[in-house]
Design a protein around this motif. Sequence first.
Motif, short mmCIF file in Angstrom:
data_model
loop_
_atom_site.label_atom_id
_atom_site.label_comp_id
_atom_site.label_asym_id
_atom_site.label_seq_id
_atom_site.Cartn_x
_atom_site.Cartn_y
_atom_site.Cartn_z
N MET A 99 0.84 -1.20 0.00
CA MET A 99 0.00 0.00 0.00
C MET A 99 0.87 1.25 0.00
SD MET A 99 -3.03 1.36 0.00
CE MET A 99 -4.22 0.15 0.46
N LEU A 100 1.90 1.27 0.82
CA LEU A 100 2.80 2.42 0.86
C LEU A 100 3.53 2.59 -0.47
CD1 LEU A 100 4.28 1.90 4.44
CD2 LEU A 100 2.56 3.58 3.73
N ARG A 101 3.96 1.50 -1.06
CA ARG A 101 4.63 1.56 -2.35
C ARG A 101 3.69 2.09 -3.44
NH1 ARG A 101 6.68 -3.85 -3.70
NH2 ARG A 101 4.67 -4.18 -4.63
N VAL A 118 -5.75 6.62 4.33
CA VAL A 118 -6.03 5.22 4.02
C VAL A 118 -7.00 4.70 5.08
CG1 VAL A 118 -4.99 2.92 3.90
CG2 VAL A 118 -3.78 4.88 2.95
N SER A 119 -8.01 3.97 4.63
CA SER A 119 -8.99 3.43 5.58
C SER A 119 -9.17 1.93 5.33
CB SER A 119 -10.32 4.17 5.45
OG SER A 119 -10.83 4.03 4.13
N GLY A 129 -9.33 -5.34 3.77
CA GLY A 129 -8.12 -4.71 3.27
C GLY A 129 -8.12 -3.22 3.55
N LYS A 130 -7.36 -2.51 2.76
CA LYS A 130 -7.21 -1.07 2.91
C LYS A 130 -7.56 -0.40 1.59
CE LYS A 130 -4.09 -1.22 6.71
NZ LYS A 130 -4.86 -0.79 7.82
N THR A 131 -8.01 0.86 1.68
CA THR A 131 -8.42 1.60 0.50
C THR A 131 -8.10 3.07 0.64
OG1 THR A 131 -10.27 2.06 -1.01
CG2 THR A 131 -10.78 1.93 1.32
N PHE A 132 -7.97 3.74 -0.48
CA PHE A 132 -7.84 5.20 -0.51
C PHE A 132 -8.33 5.72 -1.85
CE2 PHE A 132 -3.71 3.67 -2.03
CZ PHE A 132 -3.50 4.45 -3.16
N ALA A 133 -8.73 6.99 -1.85
CA ALA A 133 -9.14 7.66 -3.08
C ALA A 133 -7.99 8.54 -3.55
CB ALA A 133 -10.39 8.50 -2.82
N TYR A 134 -7.96 8.82 -4.84
CA TYR A 134 -6.91 9.67 -5.39
C TYR A 134 -7.49 10.48 -6.56
CZ TYR A 134 -6.52 5.97 -8.89
OH TYR A 134 -6.77 5.05 -9.87
N TYR A 135 -6.79 11.53 -6.91
CA TYR A 135 -7.23 12.36 -8.03
C TYR A 135 -6.04 13.05 -8.67
CZ TYR A 135 -6.69 16.26 -4.80
OH TYR A 135 -6.18 17.17 -3.92
N GLY A 136 -6.25 13.47 -9.89
CA GLY A 136 -5.26 14.21 -10.65
C GLY A 136 -5.98 15.19 -11.56
N ALA A 140 -9.51 10.49 -11.74
CA ALA A 140 -9.65 10.24 -10.31
C ALA A 140 -10.02 8.78 -10.15
CB ALA A 140 -10.71 11.15 -9.71
N GLY A 141 -9.89 8.28 -8.93
CA GLY A 141 -10.23 6.88 -8.73
C GLY A 141 -10.11 6.45 -7.29
#
Length: 186
Positions: A99-101, A118-119, A129-136, A140-141
Amino acid sequence: MHEPSRRIPYRTWPGALAVLLAIAVYVGGLSLWDRRTPASRPLPEGGTVAVGQARFIPVEGWQMDVSRSKAGQSMMLFKGSHKFLVTVGQWAGGPDGPMLRQQRLMERGQGLRIDGDVSDFITLWGLQGKTFAYYGSKLAGRFWQVVDPRRQSVVQIDAYGADDGLDEALEDAREMLDSMDLEAAQ
């Protein structure tokens, strides 16, 4: 006195013509193969698909991107400009390493920003597991990850695309994730 030997001229055009014809047949054959090979494949409606040990039920309307999928390692689905990528791999470290990578790769390598923290997540089947949202600037995703230390494997799910229609695509992605389990035969 010794007279230098005379070089006998020979024709080069037959060899050059043969090379040119071989290149033309090769390029023409590749072009023909490319035109006749489908880039996408419709998925069975209501059927289960598997990549590695992960299996899930695709939502109607999504198709498999054949050129960006690798048997047993990854499967790319698409619907319009939105993508759903499932990647399965070996992992010998702790559960937080991949996840960090992935976050570093997205932030530094792709110029994306992580939205919030991260949640944890859990699916209807109990997959955790773990999840996070991202955008550019152009996409986004949401990224989900499941690490199975017992099997020394990691399953990464990435749903992304253009802002237009992203909410619906993420709903579909969540539905596919909720149908996922890690019990497929390998």
